[in-house]
Design an enzyme around this catalytic site. Structure first.
Site, PDB file in Angstrom:
ATOM      1  N   ASP A  23       0.829  -1.210   0.000  1.00  0.00           N
ATOM      2  CA  ASP A  23       0.000   0.000   0.000  1.00  0.00           C
ATOM      3  C   ASP A  23       0.863   1.260   0.000  1.00  0.00           C
ATOM      4  O   ASP A  23       1.972   1.268   0.542  1.00  0.00           O
ATOM      5  CB  ASP A  23      -0.917  -0.015   1.245  1.00  0.00           C
ATOM      6  CG  ASP A  23      -2.083   0.948   1.101  1.00  0.00           C
ATOM      7  OD1 ASP A  23      -2.365   1.407  -0.025  1.00  0.00           O
ATOM      8  OD2 ASP A  23      -2.718   1.249   2.136  1.00  0.00           O
ATOM      9  N   GLY A  26      -0.114   5.584  -4.316  1.00  0.00           N
ATOM     10  CA  GLY A  26      -0.735   6.874  -4.623  1.00  0.00           C
ATOM     11  C   GLY A  26      -0.101   7.994  -3.810  1.00  0.00           C
ATOM     12  O   GLY A  26       0.219   9.077  -4.344  1.00  0.00           O
ATOM     13  N   ARG A  27       0.104   7.735  -2.517  1.00  0.00           N
ATOM     14  CA  ARG A  27       0.715   8.765  -1.654  1.00  0.00           C
ATOM     15  C   ARG A  27       2.164   9.036  -2.051  1.00  0.00           C
ATOM     16  O   ARG A  27       2.639  10.159  -1.973  1.00  0.00           O
ATOM     17  CB  ARG A  27       0.615   8.344  -0.175  1.00  0.00           C
ATOM     18  CG  ARG A  27      -0.740   8.672   0.439  1.00  0.00           C
ATOM     19  CD  ARG A  27      -0.984   7.904   1.694  1.00  0.00           C
ATOM     20  NE  ARG A  27      -1.401   6.528   1.392  1.00  0.00           N
ATOM     21  CZ  ARG A  27      -1.548   5.581   2.291  1.00  0.00           C
ATOM     22  NH1 ARG A  27      -1.292   5.838   3.570  1.00  0.00           N
ATOM     23  NH2 ARG A  27      -1.959   4.375   1.953  1.00  0.00           N
ATOM     24  N   ARG A  36      -0.838   9.239 -10.115  1.00  0.00           N
ATOM     25  CA  ARG A  36      -0.847   7.979  -9.352  1.00  0.00           C
ATOM     26  C   ARG A  36      -0.165   6.840 -10.119  1.00  0.00           C
ATOM     27  O   ARG A  36       0.490   5.990  -9.523  1.00  0.00           O
ATOM     28  CB  ARG A  36      -2.289   7.584  -9.010  1.00  0.00           C
ATOM     29  CG  ARG A  36      -2.989   8.530  -8.058  1.00  0.00           C
ATOM     30  CD  ARG A  36      -4.413   8.062  -7.775  1.00  0.00           C
ATOM     31  NE  ARG A  36      -4.451   6.759  -7.107  1.00  0.00           N
ATOM     32  CZ  ARG A  36      -4.340   6.592  -5.795  1.00  0.00           C
ATOM     33  NH1 ARG A  36      -4.220   7.633  -4.992  1.00  0.00           N
ATOM     34  NH2 ARG A  36      -4.373   5.394  -5.274  1.00  0.00           N
ATOM     35  N   HIS A  40       2.351   3.611  -9.145  1.00  0.00           N
ATOM     36  CA  HIS A  40       2.136   2.185  -9.429  1.00  0.00           C
ATOM     37  C   HIS A  40       3.326   1.605 -10.201  1.00  0.00           C
ATOM     38  O   HIS A  40       3.723   0.464  -9.970  1.00  0.00           O
ATOM     39  CB  HIS A  40       0.840   1.999 -10.232  1.00  0.00           C
ATOM     40  CG  HIS A  40      -0.398   2.363  -9.449  1.00  0.00           C
ATOM     41  ND1 HIS A  40      -0.584   1.990  -8.134  1.00  0.00           N
ATOM     42  CD2 HIS A  40      -1.510   3.075  -9.789  1.00  0.00           C
ATOM     43  CE1 HIS A  40      -1.756   2.442  -7.702  1.00  0.00           C
ATOM     44  NE2 HIS A  40      -2.333   3.123  -8.686  1.00  0.00           N
ATOM     45  N   LEU A 134      10.874 -20.784  -4.669  1.00  0.00           N
ATOM     46  CA  LEU A 134       9.943 -19.874  -3.986  1.00  0.00           C
ATOM     47  C   LEU A 134       8.622 -19.961  -4.726  1.00  0.00           C
ATOM     48  O   LEU A 134       8.605 -20.062  -5.953  1.00  0.00           O
ATOM     49  CB  LEU A 134      10.475 -18.425  -4.058  1.00  0.00           C
ATOM     50  CG  LEU A 134       9.503 -17.286  -3.720  1.00  0.00           C
ATOM     51  CD1 LEU A 134       9.200 -17.258  -2.225  1.00  0.00           C
ATOM     52  CD2 LEU A 134      10.077 -15.922  -4.134  1.00  0.00           C
ATOM     53  N   ARG A 197      -4.753  -1.956   8.846  1.00  0.00           N
ATOM     54  CA  ARG A 197      -5.957  -2.758   8.632  1.00  0.00           C
ATOM     55  C   ARG A 197      -5.653  -3.858   7.628  1.00  0.00           C
ATOM     56  O   ARG A 197      -4.628  -3.829   6.939  1.00  0.00           O
ATOM     57  CB  ARG A 197      -7.126  -1.885   8.164  1.00  0.00           C
ATOM     58  CG  ARG A 197      -6.838  -1.051   6.936  1.00  0.00           C
ATOM     59  CD  ARG A 197      -8.050  -0.231   6.478  1.00  0.00           C
ATOM     60  NE  ARG A 197      -7.669   0.716   5.452  1.00  0.00           N
ATOM     61  CZ  ARG A 197      -7.411   2.020   5.667  1.00  0.00           C
ATOM     62  NH1 ARG A 197      -7.531   2.515   6.887  1.00  0.00           N
ATOM     63  NH2 ARG A 197      -7.042   2.810   4.679  1.00  0.00           N
ATOM     64  N   GLU A 210       1.302 -13.167  12.329  1.00  0.00           N
ATOM     65  CA  GLU A 210       1.838 -11.981  13.003  1.00  0.00           C
ATOM     66  C   GLU A 210       1.718 -10.804  12.034  1.00  0.00           C
ATOM     67  O   GLU A 210       2.074 -10.920  10.853  1.00  0.00           O
ATOM     68  CB  GLU A 210       3.315 -12.193  13.371  1.00  0.00           C
ATOM     69  CG  GLU A 210       3.535 -13.247  14.434  1.00  0.00           C
ATOM     70  CD  GLU A 210       2.867 -12.903  15.763  1.00  0.00           C
ATOM     71  OE1 GLU A 210       2.803 -11.708  16.123  1.00  0.00           O
ATOM     72  OE2 GLU A 210       2.398 -13.839  16.435  1.00  0.00           O
TER      73      GLU A 210
HETATM   74  C1  IPE Z   1      -5.348  -2.833  -0.103  1.00  0.00           C
HETATM   75  O1  IPE Z   1      -5.022  -1.491  -0.335  1.00  0.00           O
HETATM   76  C2  IPE Z   1      -5.356  -3.577  -1.387  1.00  0.00           C
HETATM   77  C3  IPE Z   1      -4.068  -3.764  -2.027  1.00  0.00           C
HETATM   78  C4  IPE Z   1      -2.914  -3.431  -1.521  1.00  0.00           C
HETATM   79  C5  IPE Z   1      -4.099  -4.396  -3.313  1.00  0.00           C
HETATM   80  P1  IPE Z   1      -6.154  -0.372  -0.477  1.00  0.00           P
HETATM   81  O2  IPE Z   1      -5.446   0.908  -0.626  1.00  0.00           O
HETATM   82  O3  IPE Z   1      -7.114  -0.759  -1.547  1.00  0.00           O
HETATM   83  O4  IPE Z   1      -6.903  -0.491   0.940  1.00  0.00           O
HETATM   84  P2  IPE Z   1      -7.792   0.559   1.721  1.00  0.00           P
HETATM   85  O5  IPE Z   1      -8.853   1.020   0.768  1.00  0.00           O
HETATM   86  O6  IPE Z   1      -6.891   1.676   2.148  1.00  0.00           O
HETATM   87  O7  IPE Z   1      -8.327  -0.198   2.889  1.00  0.00           O
HETATM   88  C1  IPE Z   2      -1.464   0.306  -3.455  1.00  0.00           C
HETATM   89  O1  IPE Z   2      -1.341   1.670  -3.468  1.00  0.00           O
HETATM   90  C2  IPE Z   2      -1.799  -0.265  -4.806  1.00  0.00           C
HETATM   91  C3  IPE Z   2      -3.182  -0.767  -4.918  1.00  0.00           C
HETATM   92  C4  IPE Z   2      -4.065  -0.807  -3.951  1.00  0.00           C
HETATM   93  C5  IPE Z   2      -3.589  -1.273  -6.215  1.00  0.00           C
HETATM   94  P1  IPE Z   2      -2.588   2.660  -3.433  1.00  0.00           P
HETATM   95  O2  IPE Z   2      -2.997   2.955  -4.821  1.00  0.00           O
HETATM   96  O3  IPE Z   2      -3.660   2.133  -2.553  1.00  0.00           O
HETATM   97  O4  IPE Z   2      -1.922   3.938  -2.779  1.00  0.00           O
HETATM   98  P2  IPE Z   2      -2.520   4.919  -1.685  1.00  0.00           P
HETATM   99  O5  IPE Z   2      -3.066   4.081  -0.581  1.00  0.00           O
HETATM  100  O6  IPE Z   2      -3.596   5.709  -2.376  1.00  0.00           O
HETATM  101  O7  IPE Z   2      -1.356   5.753  -1.263  1.00  0.00           O
HETATM  102 MG    MG Z   3      -4.104   2.325  -0.597  1.00  0.00          MG
END
Ligand code: IPE
Ligand code: IPE
Ligand code: MG
Length: 245
Positions: A23, A26-27, A36, A40, A134, A197, A210
């Site tokens: 995760d 985007g940030r 964004r 990715h 793996l 989460r 864990e």
């Molecule tokens: C969880 O990330 C899903 C993946 C990493 C593929 P999200 O960014 O979708 O989760 P939420 O919406 O913050 O819970």
């Molecule tokens: C994780 O990064 C990639 C996917 C969920 C596909 P995000 O796209 O959720 O990035 P944030 O959470 O917006 O930073």
């Molecule tokens: Mg996210």
């Protein structure tokens, strides 16, 4: 007299199965004023690094949450970009995976993925099926609740057909009806980006995993972060409901 070389500290065995909620793409992009997609793209490079590190550290299963069932609700342009990156990954990386003895498995609802992507997945799984260094499990279009509901529906159908007695439904039979039937439960689940989460990831399988939450955005996740998470894991006392001490 020659100094004896310091004897290396014996390395603790790595967790058998590490699962990562990747995760923060985007940030990462937003912090740099980039779209964004740029996050990715860098995230895909972090995937390469993580797979390589897992193999070098001797992890047996690495599961990466790449696209959730709920991620389909993102803007169409972002979904298209993510599917494009997935296509590129499957086209370009599988050769390297195979060369490094890595087996690829994909879990999730394939019916929502494009036909060409499903074909690439099937081809890649077949090509790497015999590899043992793996197992890389990609969770794509994956949701833990959806997986559980699908297992219930399948078992209910078997009961109706008289093939399964309801009294025979236990944890073992239930697990055998999940995508992860032949994969051990994760020992360690890492989530990057500071969010704490599960977001519908491996709900049944994480019962005793864990959880390690890292304040690093996924595109920045590197070997040092991976090793730090494993050190944290080794500092935990896994009790599985037994008494402490
Ligand atoms: C969880 O990330 C899903 C993946 C990493 C593929 P999200 O960014 O979708 O989760 P939420 O919406 O913050 O819970
Ligand atoms: C994780 O990064 C990639 C996917 C969920 C596909 P995000 O796209 O959720 O990035 P944030 O959470 O917006 O930073
Ligand atoms: Mg996210």
């Amino acid at each position: 007299m020659m100094e004896a070389a310091a004897s290396p500290v014996p390395a603790l065995p790595p967790p058998t199965h590490v699962a990562i909620i990747m995760d923060g793409n985007g940030r990462w992009a937003k912090a740099r004023g980039l779209p964004r997609t740029a996050g990715h793209k860098r995230g895909a490079e972090a995937v390469r690094r993580a797979v390589e590190t897992a193999r070098e550290l001797g992890v047996s299963y690495l599961t990466l949450y790449a696209f959730s069932a709920e991620n389909w609700k993102r803007p169409a342009g972002e979904v298209t970009d993510l599917m494009g990156l997935l296509r590129l990954y499957l086209r370009n990386e599988v050769k390297a995976l195979h060369k490094n003895g890595i087996r690829l498995r994909v879990i999730g609802d394939r019916s929502r993925l494009g036909d060409d992507i499903v074909a690439l997945i099937e081809e890649s799984e077949a090509k790497t099926a015999g590899n043992t260094a793996l197992t890389l499990v990609l969770a794509l279009s994956y949701g833990g609740r959806q997986e559980i509901v699908a297992a219930v529906r399948h078992l209910a159908g078997q009961v109706r057909a008289g093939a399964v007695d309801p009294d025979d439904i236990d944890e073992t039979l239930f697990s055998a009806n999940l995508f992860t039937a032949d994969i051990p439960d994760p020992d360690l689940v890492i989530r990057t980006s500071g969010e704490q989460r599960i977001s519908n990831f491996l709900l049944w399988q994480c019962a005793y995993s864990e959880l390690v939450f890292l304040d690093v955005l996924w595109p920045d996740f590197d070997r040092a972060d991976f090793e730090a998470a494993i050190r944290t894991f080794h500092g935990r006392d896994r009790r599985f409901g037994l008494t402490s001490g």
